[in-house]
Design a protein around this motif. Structure first.
Motif, PDB file in Angstrom:
ATOM      1  N   ALA A 382      19.060  37.241  83.398  1.00 27.01           N
ATOM      2  CA  ALA A 382      18.853  38.174  82.287  1.00 27.01           C
ATOM      3  C   ALA A 382      17.812  39.214  82.672  1.00 27.01           C
ATOM      4  CB  ALA A 382      18.410  37.426  81.035  1.00 27.01           C
ATOM      5  N   ALA A 383      16.720  38.766  83.294  1.00 30.36           N
ATOM      6  CA  ALA A 383      15.650  39.682  83.693  1.00 30.36           C
ATOM      7  C   ALA A 383      16.161  40.700  84.711  1.00 30.36           C
ATOM      8  CB  ALA A 383      14.476  38.900  84.273  1.00 30.36           C
ATOM      9  N   SER A 384      16.983  40.256  85.653  1.00 28.88           N
ATOM     10  CA  SER A 384      17.488  41.164  86.686  1.00 28.88           C
ATOM     11  C   SER A 384      18.522  42.139  86.129  1.00 28.88           C
ATOM     12  CB  SER A 384      18.106  40.366  87.847  1.00 28.88           C
ATOM     13  OG  SER A 384      19.284  39.707  87.432  1.00 28.88           O
ATOM     14  N   SER A 385      19.134  41.793  84.990  1.00 30.47           N
ATOM     15  CA  SER A 385      20.153  42.659  84.391  1.00 30.47           C
ATOM     16  C   SER A 385      19.556  43.670  83.429  1.00 30.47           C
ATOM     17  CB  SER A 385      21.194  41.821  83.643  1.00 30.47           C
ATOM     18  OG  SER A 385      20.643  41.320  82.436  1.00 30.47           O
ATOM     19  N   PHE A 392      21.821  38.399  77.072  1.00 35.17           N
ATOM     20  CA  PHE A 392      22.536  37.969  78.267  1.00 35.17           C
ATOM     21  C   PHE A 392      23.341  36.708  77.989  1.00 35.17           C
ATOM     22  CE2 PHE A 392      22.933  35.862  82.396  1.00 35.17           C
ATOM     23  CZ  PHE A 392      23.405  36.909  83.180  1.00 35.17           C
ATOM     24  N   ALA A 393      22.707  35.746  77.294  1.00 34.22           N
ATOM     25  CA  ALA A 393      23.401  34.495  76.976  1.00 34.22           C
ATOM     26  C   ALA A 393      24.640  34.760  76.127  1.00 34.22           C
ATOM     27  CB  ALA A 393      22.451  33.545  76.245  1.00 34.22           C
ATOM     28  N   VAL A 396      27.333  36.256  78.304  1.00 35.24           N
ATOM     29  CA  VAL A 396      27.885  35.228  79.197  1.00 35.24           C
ATOM     30  C   VAL A 396      28.882  34.346  78.454  1.00 35.24           C
ATOM     31  CG1 VAL A 396      27.296  33.096  80.426  1.00 35.24           C
ATOM     32  CG2 VAL A 396      25.982  35.176  80.841  1.00 35.24           C
ATOM     33  N   VAL A 397      28.504  33.915  77.245  1.00 34.17           N
ATOM     34  CA  VAL A 397      29.385  33.036  76.453  1.00 34.17           C
ATOM     35  C   VAL A 397      30.646  33.778  76.040  1.00 34.17           C
ATOM     36  CG1 VAL A 397      29.604  31.759  74.290  1.00 34.17           C
ATOM     37  CG2 VAL A 397      27.498  31.579  75.633  1.00 34.17           C
ATOM     38  N   GLU A 398      30.478  35.012  75.520  1.00 31.45           N
ATOM     39  CA  GLU A 398      31.635  35.789  75.070  1.00 31.45           C
ATOM     40  C   GLU A 398      32.580  36.120  76.221  1.00 31.45           C
ATOM     41  OE1 GLU A 398      30.022  39.181  73.086  1.00 31.45           O
ATOM     42  OE2 GLU A 398      29.470  38.057  71.263  1.00 31.45           O
ATOM     43  N   GLY A 399      32.021  36.311  77.404  1.00 29.81           N
ATOM     44  CA  GLY A 399      32.854  36.642  78.560  1.00 29.81           C
ATOM     45  C   GLY A 399      33.383  35.429  79.295  1.00 29.81           C
ATOM     46  N   GLY A 400      33.096  34.228  78.779  1.00 29.36           N
ATOM     47  CA  GLY A 400      33.570  33.008  79.434  1.00 29.36           C
ATOM     48  C   GLY A 400      32.968  32.801  80.814  1.00 29.36           C
ATOM     49  N   GLN A 401      31.725  33.276  81.006  1.00 31.83           N
ATOM     50  CA  GLN A 401      31.101  33.244  82.324  1.00 31.83           C
ATOM     51  C   GLN A 401      30.204  32.026  82.563  1.00 31.83           C
ATOM     52  OE1 GLN A 401      31.782  36.087  84.535  1.00 31.83           O
ATOM     53  NE2 GLN A 401      33.311  36.142  82.919  1.00 31.83           N
ATOM     54  N   VAL A 402      30.080  31.149  81.575  1.00 28.46           N
ATOM     55  CA  VAL A 402      29.187  29.991  81.739  1.00 28.46           C
ATOM     56  C   VAL A 402      29.546  29.166  82.982  1.00 28.46           C
ATOM     57  CG1 VAL A 402      28.391  27.821  80.715  1.00 28.46           C
ATOM     58  CG2 VAL A 402      28.594  29.871  79.292  1.00 28.46           C
ATOM     59  N   PRO A 403      30.840  28.851  83.222  1.00 32.12           N
ATOM     60  CA  PRO A 403      31.171  28.081  84.437  1.00 32.12           C
ATOM     61  C   PRO A 403      30.733  28.787  85.723  1.00 32.12           C
ATOM     62  CG  PRO A 403      33.031  28.093  82.918  1.00 32.12           C
ATOM     63  CD  PRO A 403      32.048  29.080  82.385  1.00 32.12           C
TER      64      PRO A 403
END
Length: 464
Positions: A382-385, A392-393, A396-403
């Motif tokens: 999150a800090a780097s973005s 950021f969280a 990540v969740v909405e984009g299905g990026q957790v895995p």
């Protein structure tokens, strides 16, 4: 449904799938329903057109095409799961036979994750730089702090190196003043190299009220990369005065009472920084040695996609933010297009191999990622973005990026396991102990750098 798998090469298979026609019933019903909602036929209410009428008016072929397009992903997924293959990317599907009322046969070619054998890696040995903090390092660190507390006072003399000048700028290209080429009241330290090439020579020797014209290549703005005629006018010259290096300075610039305490703290911080760099160097070199031990076939389509992604990210994100295009970037780097392409391919191959090998190690070592590790990783990404942890969280969740994030941490843990078992010596021959749980997040960063995923979060944000 019946399916068979043919291995075309270590990274690609062909699935041959036979589907009895009765298994298309649900998709056929859905096709008739969809067409019913899209068309009108005189004498029938919308959505109530009989199937035989749709066949007569619009053709059974249109219905079959709609049904097959709906059914193929489901049957393909069933075949993949049945064969227990780890597919990569989208398949190339070819319908080989479609007989109305009888059968549907199709093939699907797709890249697969290759089978990898991880050999014994406990014998890996690497050498890293020794952690050495010199008196010169400490003096440089304190001097940088001293520079931050410098004061300025106007002087009535010609500008010299190190002076802070207040200037007005005007840039012309082809004789025309640029809309974004005018700036007033700019503060500039002569010799800092923070503005245009040639500006130091132009302003040195000028007193307040003096001006000069020079030619320089613009680094950004509407005419980035073009040669401009720049007029600079000095409105004030100020000399920089550095504070005395004594206990008073230590109290001004830090929480310490004496200069000796400040220097001792500088030494400690420099040692910590160099130890961090040493650990990163060890991880990078252990990873390189590990990749040398393992034979990893790379899928051609995956490699092509990875190369294109890296080029896209460079051109549209990193270079775009600097006001550069690829041609100008290569000129600055002194590289040809061929050299750039070769380096990009090499980096892409390394990134893919890194992921394959470490993913296999995750399975082999039965590594898991706990909530604390995932949260720590999420906070750093999150800090780097440039986003808040909550933003950021959510993204990540909405984009299905957790895995994907879990996979990154898991690969970091796998690399940490290998580093722990490796022999790491510094250039003095001393064995370095890197067995520290705090190294997992650092190893994750090392893996991201090797895979080329370190900036993904920022790139996804800017594209979103």
């Amino acid at each position: 449904m019946k399916s068979a798998v043919e291995t075309l090469n270590p990274t690609r298979v062909r699935l041959s799938i036979e589907v009895p026609f009765e298994e298309l019933k649900d998709s056929l019903d859905a096709a008739y329903k969809k067409i019913n909602q899209q068309v009108t036929v005189k004498g029938f209410r919308k959505g109530k057109i009989p199937a035989r009428v749709i066949d007569q008016r619009f053709g059974r072929g249109a219905v079959l095409e709609e049904a097959v397009n709906d059914a193929l992903p489901k049957f393909y997924t069933e075949a993949v799961n049945e064969a227990e293959i780890d597919v990569l990317g989208q398949p190339e599907v070819d319908i080989t036979e479609l007989k109305d009322g009888e059968t549907l046969n199709f093939t699907a070619e797709v890249d697969v994750r290759p089978t990898i054998e991880i050999p014994d890696y406990s014998g890996i040995e690497v050498e890293v730089d020794a952690v050495e903090v010199t008196e010169e390092d400490i003096e440089k660190s304190v001097e940088q702090l001293r520079e931050r507390f410098a004061s300025t006072s106007p002087v009535e003399r010609a500008a010299e190196d190190g002076d802070v000048v207040t200037i007005d700028l005007q840039a012309k290209v082809d004789g025309e003043v640029l809309e974004d080429g005018v700036a007033e009241g700019v503060s500039y330290t002569i010799g800092s190299g923070e503005l245009l090439d040639g500006i130091d020579d132009a302003v040195k020797g000028l007193e307040a009220g003096g001006e000069a014209t020079f030619t320089s290549e613009l680094k950004g703005g509407s005419a980035a990369g073009k040669a401009a005629e720049v007029t600079v006018k000095v409105t004030q010259v100020a000399a920089r005065e550095l504070p005395e290096l004594d206990d008073d300075f230590a109290q001004l610039a830090s929480e310490f009472d004496t200069l000796d305490e400040l220097k001792a703290d500088s030494r400690k911080r420099l040692e910590n920084m160099k130890q961090y760099d040493q650990a990163t160097q060890a991880q990078e070199r252990v990873l390189e040695k590990l990749l040398e031990l393992v034979e990893v076939p790379v899928p051609e389509k995956l490699l092509e996609d990875e190369i294109n992604t890296r080029k896209h990210n460079l051109e549209h994100h990193q270079l775009g933010q600097m006001g550069l295009d690829l041609e100008k970037y290569l000129e600055i780097q002194g590289k040809t297009v061929e050299e750039f392409d070769a380096e990009t391919k090499e980096a892409a191959v390394k990134g893919i191999k890194t992921q394959f090998v470490l993913d296999e190690l995750v399975k082999q070592e039965k590594l898991n990622v706990n909530q604390e590790e995932l949260t720590e990783h999420l906070m750093r990404r999150a800090a780097s973005s440039g986003m808040s942890p909550d933003q950021f969280a959510q993204a990540v969740v909405e984009g299905g990026q957790v895995p994907l994030l879990v996979g990154e941490v898991a690969r970091g843990k796998a690399l940490a396991v290998v580093v722990e078992k490796a022999t790491v010596k510094d250039t003095n021959g001393e064995v370095i102990d890197l067995d520290d749980e705090d190294d997992v997040e650092q190893a994750t960063e090392t893996v991201e750098a090797a895979e080329g995923t370190a900036d993904d979060a920022a790139e996804e944000k800017s594209e979103g």
